[in-house]
Design a protein around this motif. Structure first.
Motif, short mmCIF file in Angstrom:
data_model
loop_
_atom_site.label_atom_id
_atom_site.label_comp_id
_atom_site.label_asym_id
_atom_site.label_seq_id
_atom_site.Cartn_x
_atom_site.Cartn_y
_atom_site.Cartn_z
N LEU A 29 0.83 -1.21 0.00
CA LEU A 29 0.00 0.00 0.00
C LEU A 29 0.86 1.26 0.00
CD1 LEU A 29 -2.81 -0.99 2.53
CD2 LEU A 29 -3.02 -0.74 0.04
N ALA A 30 1.93 1.25 0.78
CA ALA A 30 2.80 2.43 0.85
C ALA A 30 3.46 2.70 -0.49
CB ALA A 30 3.86 2.23 1.94
N VAL A 31 3.87 1.65 -1.19
CA VAL A 31 4.52 1.84 -2.49
C VAL A 31 3.48 2.22 -3.55
CG1 VAL A 31 5.78 0.66 -4.34
CG2 VAL A 31 6.49 0.36 -1.96
N GLY A 32 2.29 1.61 -3.48
CA GLY A 32 1.26 1.85 -4.49
C GLY A 32 0.51 3.15 -4.32
N TRP A 33 0.25 3.56 -3.08
CA TRP A 33 -0.50 4.78 -2.79
C TRP A 33 0.22 5.60 -1.73
CZ3 TRP A 33 -3.15 0.01 -3.00
CH2 TRP A 33 -3.93 -0.15 -4.13
N PRO A 34 1.37 6.18 -2.08
CA PRO A 34 2.18 6.85 -1.06
C PRO A 34 1.50 8.05 -0.39
CG PRO A 34 3.06 7.25 -3.24
CD PRO A 34 1.97 6.24 -3.40
N GLY A 35 0.71 8.81 -1.13
CA GLY A 35 0.07 9.99 -0.53
C GLY A 35 -0.91 9.60 0.55
N ALA A 36 -1.78 8.66 0.24
CA ALA A 36 -2.77 8.20 1.23
C ALA A 36 -2.08 7.49 2.38
CB ALA A 36 -3.77 7.28 0.55
N THR A 37 -1.05 6.72 2.08
CA THR A 37 -0.35 5.98 3.13
C THR A 37 0.35 6.94 4.08
OG1 THR A 37 -0.05 4.14 1.60
CG2 THR A 37 1.31 4.14 3.58
N PHE A 38 0.98 7.99 3.55
CA PHE A 38 1.67 8.95 4.41
C PHE A 38 0.67 9.61 5.36
CE2 PHE A 38 3.61 13.10 5.38
CZ PHE A 38 4.81 12.67 5.91
N ALA A 39 -0.47 10.02 4.83
CA ALA A 39 -1.49 10.64 5.68
C ALA A 39 -1.97 9.67 6.75
CB ALA A 39 -2.65 11.13 4.82
N THR A 40 -2.16 8.41 6.36
CA THR A 40 -2.60 7.40 7.31
C THR A 40 -1.55 7.17 8.38
OG1 THR A 40 -3.92 6.35 5.58
CG2 THR A 40 -3.42 5.01 7.52
N VAL A 95 6.70 17.79 -0.51
CA VAL A 95 5.70 16.86 -1.08
C VAL A 95 6.40 15.63 -1.64
CG1 VAL A 95 3.94 16.58 -2.85
CG2 VAL A 95 4.05 18.70 -1.53
N ALA A 96 7.45 15.85 -2.41
CA ALA A 96 8.22 14.71 -2.93
C ALA A 96 8.86 13.94 -1.78
CB ALA A 96 9.28 15.18 -3.92
N ALA A 97 9.23 14.66 -0.73
CA ALA A 97 9.83 14.01 0.43
C ALA A 97 8.83 13.06 1.10
CB ALA A 97 10.31 15.05 1.44
N ALA A 98 7.58 13.49 1.20
CA ALA A 98 6.56 12.62 1.80
C ALA A 98 6.40 11.35 0.99
CB ALA A 98 5.23 13.37 1.90
N VAL A 99 6.39 11.48 -0.33
CA VAL A 99 6.27 10.31 -1.20
C VAL A 99 7.50 9.42 -1.06
CG1 VAL A 99 6.14 9.54 -3.61
CG2 VAL A 99 4.73 11.46 -2.83
N THR A 100 8.68 10.04 -1.08
CA THR A 100 9.92 9.29 -0.97
C THR A 100 10.01 8.54 0.36
OG1 THR A 100 11.05 10.88 -2.39
CG2 THR A 100 12.44 9.47 -1.02
N LEU A 101 9.71 9.22 1.46
CA LEU A 101 9.77 8.57 2.76
C LEU A 101 8.76 7.44 2.86
CD1 LEU A 101 10.25 11.64 5.14
CD2 LEU A 101 11.95 9.93 4.49
N THR A 102 7.60 7.63 2.25
CA THR A 102 6.59 6.58 2.27
C THR A 102 7.05 5.39 1.44
OG1 THR A 102 4.89 8.26 2.55
CG2 THR A 102 4.14 6.08 1.91
N TRP A 103 7.67 5.65 0.29
CA TRP A 103 8.20 4.55 -0.52
C TRP A 103 9.29 3.81 0.24
CZ3 TRP A 103 8.76 7.59 -5.72
CH2 TRP A 103 7.55 7.54 -6.41
N MET A 104 10.17 4.56 0.91
CA MET A 104 11.23 3.91 1.68
C MET A 104 10.64 3.03 2.77
SD MET A 104 13.96 7.07 1.89
CE MET A 104 15.04 6.26 3.05
N PHE A 105 9.62 3.55 3.45
CA PHE A 105 8.93 2.76 4.46
C PHE A 105 8.28 1.54 3.83
CE2 PHE A 105 4.85 1.69 6.36
CZ PHE A 105 5.27 1.24 7.60
N GLY A 106 7.66 1.73 2.67
CA GLY A 106 7.00 0.62 1.98
C GLY A 106 7.97 -0.48 1.60
N ILE A 107 9.11 -0.11 1.06
CA ILE A 107 10.11 -1.11 0.67
C ILE A 107 10.62 -1.85 1.91
CG2 ILE A 107 12.45 -1.38 -0.26
CD1 ILE A 107 11.66 0.96 -2.22
N TYR A 108 10.85 -1.09 2.97
CA TYR A 108 11.27 -1.71 4.24
C TYR A 108 10.20 -2.69 4.73
CZ TYR A 108 11.48 -2.13 9.30
OH TYR A 108 11.45 -2.62 10.58
#
Length: 177
Positions: A25-36, A145-158
């Motif tokens: 979910l974090a990799v697929g929908w980073p914006g929603a995942t970051f907010a969540t 904004v890009a940072a939020a997506v990037t951090l969420t992707w990093m969390f998702g991959i982890y």
């Protein structure tokens, strides 16, 4: 006699599935995942704060430092409420905190690399790593904004890697059950 871990292998499986799903979910929908994630952080701060307050009040007659626990609990409750009130501000604060950490860590890596020149060869790689860490921090600050997506992707991959490892572990524990 059964080992606790072997008997409860399914707990590792459930944790792994949860981590894997959360990672996807974090990799697929980073914006929603970051907010969540920010909302979950707020909920955690609030609930942990409540428990810290209860613990502090319960320990006030037996522990000298109960006031610190009370302060910590109150701070958690306040931060939790502020997160619910304005999750965007909490998300921005998290981004800037990570950016500050990256810049500071990169500077320390550079200092250590320069000091290590007398001890080892190939310190250039450590210098490059320090510079990349500093650049990462600067990029986070320059585009939140890009940072939020990037951090969420990093969390998702982890989370995906952790989920796969936990699922694998659960199957190995189940075989030995």
């Amino acid at each position: 006699m059964h080992n606790f871990y072997n008997a409860y292998w399914w707990i590792f499986l459930l944790r792994g599935i949860f981590a894997l799903v959360l990672g996807v979910l974090a990799v697929g929908w980073p914006g929603a995942t970051f907010a969540t994630l920010i909302v979950f952080i707020g909920a955690y701060l609030f609930i942990a704060g409540i428990f810290a307050i209860i613990g502090a009040i319960a320990a006030r007659k037996t522990t000298e430092n109960w006031g610190l626990f009370l302060f910590s609990g109150l701070l958690g409750v306040i931060l939790g409420i502020l997160t619910f009130y304005n999750p965007f501000a909490t998300g921005a604060a998290l981004i800037y905190l990570v950016a500050f950490w990256a810049i500071l860590a990169g500077l320390f890596e550079l200092i250590i690399a320069i000091r290590l020149r007398k001890v080892i060869t190939g310190e250039g790689w450590y210098i490059a790593g320090g510079l990349l860490t500093i650049i990462f921090g600067i990029l986070l600050v320059s585009n939140p904004v890009a940072a939020a997506v990037t951090l969420t992707w990093m969390f998702g991959i982890y989370a995906i890697i952790t989920g796969i490892m936990l699922i694998s572990l659960s199957f190995r524990l189940r075989v030995r059950h």
